[in-house]
Design an enzyme around this catalytic site. Structure first.
Site, PDB file in Angstrom:
ATOM      1  N   CYS B 131       0.807  -1.227   0.000  1.00 49.64           N
ATOM      2  CA  CYS B 131       0.000   0.000   0.000  1.00 49.64           C
ATOM      3  C   CYS B 131       0.838   1.273   0.000  1.00 49.64           C
ATOM      4  O   CYS B 131       0.565   2.207  -0.763  1.00 49.64           O
ATOM      5  CB  CYS B 131      -0.957   0.003   1.191  1.00 49.64           C
ATOM      6  SG  CYS B 131      -0.198  -0.446   2.765  1.00 49.64           S
ATOM      7  N   HIS B 255      -3.067   6.517   4.413  1.00 54.31           N
ATOM      8  CA  HIS B 255      -1.642   6.693   4.704  1.00 54.31           C
ATOM      9  C   HIS B 255      -1.184   8.077   4.242  1.00 54.31           C
ATOM     10  O   HIS B 255      -1.548   8.525   3.152  1.00 54.31           O
ATOM     11  CB  HIS B 255      -0.802   5.674   3.926  1.00 54.31           C
ATOM     12  CG  HIS B 255      -0.943   4.256   4.384  1.00 54.31           C
ATOM     13  ND1 HIS B 255      -1.597   3.874   5.539  1.00 54.31           N
ATOM     14  CD2 HIS B 255      -0.469   3.107   3.831  1.00 54.31           C
ATOM     15  CE1 HIS B 255      -1.520   2.551   5.667  1.00 54.31           C
ATOM     16  NE2 HIS B 255      -0.861   2.068   4.642  1.00 54.31           N
TER      17      HIS B 255
END
Lengths: 366, 366
Positions: B131, B255
């Site tokens: 990710c 994130h």
């Protein structure tokens, strides 16, 4: 030996840093003859304690500093701009936690572990650096001393309390609202005086203080210029290159920093050598044992005076280049403790006295 | 035209990524003839929906893949190690979200905006990157294309959901405990299978995945090697230098990354030129207006497929060097959406077919 001691005033006594200034002073070896707690008119009348004695907070006026020897100030930039000269004119030495005086050439910017000698040059005001700068230079100083230092690239993970007690409270209120599935309201962060406000709870805000030149925030410029002034004596030195990104994270207390740095070539710096230098450095606790998952965390740094360093390791593709992870209590080493520590050193060096040339410091204000 | 479509299986359908794989597939232009939802024995029997139709989750066996054309896998490394070959042997193409196959030379590691052409080389398995790598390379790709790219230094601010649904739930439970003044318990983070567990709520954990060589975590090595493989076709290329620090932050989804990068000299890169390249790049939304406090935030990225970029600015002391701040939904572009997007491209390029040399991929497993 007759009892000696200083008449001390704490300016901005009721804030997140102010209350910790009282506590750190209680636990320090500064001999306190008398204590005066000063704040804004709004906070005057509150009662706080110093060494179990009730003290009523007073509204600050120029005359508040009559007879005071030492002022620990944490009332913000405009308060320090106005009252630090008043205090110095009345013979008090001011250790100032605001950013207002930090870049003045006549004002030492001091982290005792790094540049205590700068205290000898004070003209009545000593500035306490920005919280995120302090913990970084404490960790960088022993590395610079042994291996030299050419370049720093830092990313910060800064706690809400760095923006004051109300920002910290806002984080907690928003957190409960989020958990309850309610809408979060934001009135303070990222910057109280700026136009837009955004929730910090369960979020990240890449803005600390207002935006300035080149798209950098004031916080980022502070880290650049203050690091240069503290470590090399010149806020514009080209002896070291420093660049920064400052991000607010949903943590109440304790700033984290990923610090990437380049040492002087030829000094044969290694991660092991840097760890060894850090392990014995003043004010540093090395917490660096990956095999046992030992590394600094804000939750463990809260309430401590030290700067915690871990994750020391090489950039495997660039010579003389390393990473480390630095954590400290932003309200203690980042503010209240560093201020009281400066006061301790002033006492030890017999520098709690205003030199004759103090008025050179503020020609316009005088 | 006759109805065409694929028999699709989702492996690991009940997890945080699995449920989003279902949702992203529903919203994609992959023509689905039939859908099979697979998970562990523990999760078998649960009912989920695909396009408003109830589907009972089945326990995964090698025979589950009989008659399947396309597998979207998110069951973890050991599950993909075991079942991806079984699916390929039965004629299915596997898009795998685990880390197990990513560094295999016979397995393309694909972010469609960056290296779609690598899909032509697949042997039955296509790997979905980590990710934190995906959102970074989406932002770096248009910069590399126009100005070249020599060096990257990244610090991550990674959400709890990157460690799965239970880690996300643990963050929320801990947060409520902290607010209540109760002790926080930690059983999952930083790494479920590691020895020590620490609270993430109102804290920072500078460990994502286990520690490996040179004091780097597996997550940090992933970012280094995956970035090299995706952008330069070789996980060990010296054409670019990449280094990373990965930190878990108390955010549920989204994130953040501070990405510092150096372009090729002589390309006359400027912050404005980089912003212009990003503004028109596939999959990127430029959110970069400091004057109006516009910058990416996890809270705004949640549920979106795009990668959001802001805080683009020069390192004022180093030529050809810049900062940017990159945010994306780690469960969508970082996982489920990128996987489904690969499936869409496989369909568009007529690559949903296992080539004859597939068995070369897993000589030992075959």
């Amino acid at each position: 030996m007759a009892e000696v001691g200083y008449n001390v005033a704490i300016l901005g006594a009721t804030g997140a840093v102010g209350t910790r200034l009282i506590q750190q002073l209680e636990q320090s070896n500064v001999p306190v003859k008398s204590i005066k707690l000063l704040a804004s008119t709004r906070s005057a009348g509150k009662t706080l304690q110093f060494k179990q004695k009730d003290i009523v907070v007073e509204a600050t006026t120029p005359e508040s500093f009559d007879g005071i020897d030492l002022v620990l100030a944490s009332g913000g930039g405009s308060v320090s701009k106005k009252f630090a000269p008043e205090a110095v004119k009345r013979g008090a030495v001011v250790v100032d936690n605001s950013s207002f005086w930090r870049m003045n050439d006549q004002v030492p910017l001091v982290v005792p572990e790094v540049n205590e000698d700068a205290l000898y040059q004070h003209h009545g005001i000593i500035a306490n650096p920005n919280c995120s700068t302090i913990q970084m230079v404490v960790a960088l100083a022993p590395i610079k001393q042994q291996f030299g230092l050419k370049r720093v690239i830092v990313s910060t993970y800064q706690a809400a309390s760095g923006a004051g007690q109300t920002a910290w409270q806002e984080l907690m209120t928003q957190s409960q609202a989020y958990i309850n599935g309610e809408e979060m309201t934001a009135d303070i962060l990222p910057v109280k005086g700026d136009k837009q406000h955004y929730p910090l709870a369960f979020n990240l805000l890449p803005q600390i203080d207002v935006f300035e030149d080149y798209g950098y925030t004031h916080e980022e410029w502070k880290m650049i210029h203050e690091t240069k002034k503290i470590m090399f004596g010149d806020k514009n030195t080209k002896a070291i290159k420093v660049t920064a990104t400052a991000v607010r994270v949903p943590v109440p207390i304790g700033h984290g920093e990923t610090v990437y740095f380049e040492t002087e070539s030829g000094t044969q710096a290694t991660a092991a050598g840097i760890q060894k230098a850090l392990a014995t450095a003043d004010g540093v606790v090395l917490q660096d044992d990956p095999a046992h998952q030992v590394y600094p965390q804000p939750i463990n740094a809260e309430g401590k005076r030290e700067t915690f360093v871990g994750r020391v390791r090489p950039d495997v593709e660039n010579d003389d280049s390393f990473h480390m992870w630095v954590v400290s209590d932003n309200l203690l080493k980042g503010a209240a403790w560093n201020t009281v520590q400066i006061a301790e050193r002033l006492v030890a060096l017999n520098l709690v006295r205003v030199p004759k040339d103090a008025s050179a410091l503020f020609p316009t204000e005088a």
